[in-house]
Design an enzyme around this catalytic site. Structure first.
Site, short mmCIF file in Angstrom:
data_model
loop_
_atom_site.label_atom_id
_atom_site.label_comp_id
_atom_site.label_asym_id
_atom_site.label_seq_id
_atom_site.Cartn_x
_atom_site.Cartn_y
_atom_site.Cartn_z
N TYR A 13 0.82 -1.21 0.00
CA TYR A 13 0.00 0.00 0.00
C TYR A 13 0.86 1.27 0.00
CZ TYR A 13 -3.32 3.37 2.17
OH TYR A 13 -4.09 4.46 2.48
N ASN A 34 8.45 -9.52 -2.67
CA ASN A 34 8.26 -10.96 -2.82
C ASN A 34 6.79 -11.35 -3.00
OD1 ASN A 34 7.19 -10.75 -0.24
ND2 ASN A 34 8.91 -11.77 0.77
N PHE A 71 10.36 -0.38 2.60
CA PHE A 71 9.03 -0.63 3.17
C PHE A 71 8.79 -2.11 3.45
CE2 PHE A 71 8.80 3.12 0.51
CZ PHE A 71 8.15 4.03 1.31
N SER A 75 3.95 -6.67 9.22
CA SER A 75 3.45 -5.50 9.95
C SER A 75 2.17 -5.72 10.75
CB SER A 75 3.21 -4.35 8.95
OG SER A 75 2.25 -4.73 7.99
N THR A 115 7.93 3.12 12.48
CA THR A 115 6.57 3.16 13.03
C THR A 115 6.56 3.84 14.38
OG1 THR A 115 4.76 1.80 13.91
CG2 THR A 115 6.94 0.83 13.94
N TYR A 139 6.44 -6.52 16.86
CA TYR A 139 6.48 -5.69 15.64
C TYR A 139 7.19 -4.38 15.92
CZ TYR A 139 4.92 -2.22 12.27
OH TYR A 139 4.90 -1.21 11.36
N ASN A 168 -1.34 5.48 11.61
CA ASN A 168 -2.33 4.96 10.68
C ASN A 168 -2.33 5.74 9.36
OD1 ASN A 168 -3.60 2.98 12.53
ND2 ASN A 168 -4.08 4.83 13.69
N VAL A 203 -16.66 -1.85 18.39
CA VAL A 203 -15.99 -0.75 19.08
C VAL A 203 -15.42 -1.31 20.38
CG1 VAL A 203 -16.26 1.51 20.17
CG2 VAL A 203 -17.55 0.95 18.09
#
Length: 320
Positions: A13, A34, A71, A75, A115, A139, A168, A203
Site C-alpha cells: 500500500y 516478494n 518498506f 506489519s 513506526t 512488531y 495509521n 468498538v
C-alpha cells in the site's frame, strides 16, 4: 534532479504510492517485492519490477542506484505476538541483509518506513522524537531494532538515512489503495460494513478518558505520507540518521471515524460495543513538528472526510 531508486515492498500500500510519487517526480524506480503480502497490481506503471526477497538485495543493487526506500516488512501487531520469530527474521534479518548490500554496492542514501509503535504506550501526547521508546509488541520492537542498526550504519559508514515513524495511513491515490488480507485497519474495516462484507463494526471499549469514550488515533493521508518520503530523500545527510514522526497532531476517535464513514457512504454502519483490548492506549497521536522543520513537510489532506472519501472510492472499485 532525477535519480534512480530501489523501493523495497513497493507492491504494498504505502510503498506503491511512494513509488508512484517518485515516478511522477521524474525518478527511475525499481520495485523489489516478494508478493507475500504485496499485490502486483499496486506496482505503478513505469516502474521496473523484481519479484524477490530483500535478503537477496545484493543480486540487484549496484552503484547506479542513488538510494533505497525501505518498506518491506511484516506489519501485523497481533501476529507478531504469536509469531515473534517471523518478525525478527523478516524485519531485522531482512533489513540487515539490505544494509549490507547497500554498503557493498556503495548506495549511501536510505529512507526507512519505521513506526510510532516503537514508542509503545507514551507518557505524553502528541509524541515527540525524544520520547522514550518502549515498544509493547515484537512488531514495534523489530522496527526499533532496525532504527538502531541504521543509526550505527550512519555513524560508522557514512550512510545518509531518515526514519519516518507514523501510525495509521489511510485514503487512496489514483488506482492505489489499501489492500490487506486479513484487514486490521479501522477505516477499511468500517468500509467493509458499508459494502455488506461485515454485519457491524466492533468498538473495543467506549469508556476511555476521551471526549466520546472511544480510542483516539492518528490518521494520515497516504499521499501526504508519500510526499514526506520524497522530502526525506532530499533531507538525508551523510553520517546522519534523522528520525521524524509524522502525524496530524490531533487524532480522530473511533466513533468519529464511524460517523464520517456513515456520512460519506450513506450507510447506517451498525456498531457493537465490545470489551477493551489489552494494551490499547486511550490516545496515540504523533507530533510532526520535526518533519515540518527538517523536511519542510506540510500535509494538505488532513480532513477526515476527504481521507474516507478517497478510501471509499477505492474500496468500491475493488468490491470483488
Amino acid at each position: 534532479m532525477s535519480g534512480k531508486y530501489l523501493v523495497t515492498g513497493g507492491a504494498g500500500y504505502v510503498g506503491g504510492v511512494v513509488a508512484q510519487h517518485l515516478l511522477e517526480a521524474g525518478h527511475e524506480v525499481t520495485v523489489l517485492d516478494n508478493l507475500v503480502t504485496g499485490f502486483r497490481e499496486l506496482v505503478p506503471e513505469g516502474a521496473a519490477f523484481i519479484e524477490g526477497d530483500i535478503r537477496d538485495a545484493a543480486k540487484w543493487l549496484d552503484p547506479s542506484y542513488d538510494g533505497v526506500l525501505h518498506f518491506a516488512a511484516s506489519s501485523q501487531v497481533g501476529e507478531s505476538v504469536v509469531k515473534p520469530e517471523k518478525y525478527w527474521e523478516n524485519n531485522v534479518g531482512g533489513s540487515m541483509a539490505l544494509l549490507t548490500a547497500m554498503r557493498e554496492a556503495g548506495v549511501r542514501r536510505l529512507v526507512f518506513s519505521s513506526t510510532a509503535a516503537t514508542y509503545g504506550e507514551p507518557e505524553q501526547v502528541p509524541i515527540v522524537e525524544t520520547a522514550q521508546t518502549k515498544p509493547t509488541n515484537p512488531y514495534g520492537a523489530s522496527k526499533l531494532a532496525v532504527d538502531h542498526m541504521i543509526g550505527g550504519e550512519a555513524a560508522a559508514h557514512g550512510l545518509a538515512a531518515v526514519s519516518l515513524r507514523y501510525f495509521n495511513v489511510a485514503g487512496a491515490y489514483g488506482r492505489q489503495g489499501e489492500l490487506h488480507d486479513p484487514e486490521s485497519h479501522l477505516i477499511p474495516i468500517v468500509l467493509q460494513v458499508a459494502q455488506g462484507k461485515r454485519e457491524a463494526i466492533s468498538v473495543y471499549g467506549d469508556d476511555y478518558p476521551t471526549p466520546d469514550g472511544t480510542c483516539v488515533r492518528d490518521y494520515i493521508h497516504v499521499a501526504d505520507l508519500a510526499e514526506a518520503h520524497l522530502l526525506a530523500l532530499e533531507a538525508a545527510r551523510p553520517g546522519e540518521h534523522l528520525i521524524c514522526n509524522l502525524g496530524n497532531g490531533n487524532g480522530f476517535s473511533v466513533r468519529e471515524v464511524i460517523e464520517t464513514v456513515r456520512q460519506v457512504t450513506g450507510h447506517p454502519i451498525p456498531e457493537v460495543v465490545a470489551p477493551r483490548r489489552g494494551g490499547d492506549p486511550a490516545v496515540l497521536v504523533a507530533s510532526a513538528a520535526t518533519a515540518r522543520e527538517r523536511l519542510g513537510w506540510n500535509p494538505t489532506r488532513a480532513d477526515l472526510t476527504g481521507i474516507v472519501a478517497d478510501a471509499w472510492e477505492f474500496a468500491q472499485r475493488h468490491g470483488a
